[in-house]
Scaffold this active site. Structure first.
Site, short mmCIF file in Angstrom:
data_model
loop_
_atom_site.label_atom_id
_atom_site.label_comp_id
_atom_site.label_asym_id
_atom_site.label_seq_id
_atom_site.Cartn_x
_atom_site.Cartn_y
_atom_site.Cartn_z
N HIS A 110 0.84 -1.20 0.00
CA HIS A 110 0.00 0.00 0.00
C HIS A 110 0.87 1.26 0.00
CE1 HIS A 110 -2.97 -2.64 2.44
NE2 HIS A 110 -3.43 -2.56 1.21
N LYS A 121 -18.23 -6.11 8.07
CA LYS A 121 -16.93 -6.73 7.89
C LYS A 121 -16.15 -6.66 9.21
CE LYS A 121 -13.15 -6.80 4.55
NZ LYS A 121 -12.59 -6.19 3.36
N ARG A 160 -2.66 -6.55 -7.78
CA ARG A 160 -1.49 -7.40 -7.53
C ARG A 160 -1.35 -8.45 -8.62
NH1 ARG A 160 -3.77 -9.04 -1.97
NH2 ARG A 160 -5.39 -9.20 -3.49
N SER A 208 -3.30 -7.93 3.41
CA SER A 208 -3.43 -7.75 4.85
C SER A 208 -3.87 -9.03 5.56
CB SER A 208 -4.40 -6.61 5.15
OG SER A 208 -3.90 -5.40 4.64
#
Length: 156
Positions: free
Chosen positions: A14, A38, A87, A125
């Site tokens: 990030h 979440k 990614r 993450s």
């Protein structure tokens, strides 16, 4: 430009994107997504602090939490675009759909896809949290402050 995400926690991938984008735009705003459905390890306020501490060396970066549609925040803040990190090719399908939906809701907002440096392309993450929970070494993937907070949170 805004850079939205959960950032639970922020990692060097990030930061790599933010560093490069901060040279391209007058201001970069990290937008910490707040989604009550979440489960996150860190609260929104904690994630804001992690980002601020990790990007303090970048003078044109700031952080804000938001609990609505990212494209609405982009319009409200006067942003010209949204950065989305990619990614792998597998990220593209979802990100493309989101970019097209955002475009249909706000054609004046441009989505820009950026890839992190190849040394961070494998990071996310969730994996970092899993490794840290099992006492694996993630020190080369997160800033020192994030590492300390991650260890503190997982050991409490």
């Amino acid at each position: 430009i805004i850079y939205p995400g959960t950032f639970d926690p922020i990692h060097n991938g990030h930061i790599n994107i933010a560093h490069r984008a901060s040279h391209l735009f007058d201001e970069l705003i990290f937008v910490v997504a707040v989604n009550n459905e979440k489960t996150t390890l860190f609260t929104a306020a904690e994630r804001e602090r992690l980002i601020s501490e990790s990007t303090g060396h970048l003078s044109n970066v700031r952080v804000k939490s938001y609990d609505g549609l990212v494209v609405n925040y982009a319009k409200e803040s006067g942003a010209i675009g949204i950065i989305r990190g990619l990614r792998h090719v597998s990220d593209l399908e979802f990100e493309f759909q989101m970019a097209m939906m955002n475009y249909n809701m706000a054609p004046e907002i441009t989505t820009i896809f950026m890839m992190p440096s190849e040394k961070y392309v494998h990071l996310n993450s969730s994996i970092l949290k899993d490794i840290a929970k099992l006492e694996g070494d993630v020190s080369e993937y997160v800033p020192v402050y994030v590492l300390e907070q991650l260890q503190s949170k997982l050991n409490s």
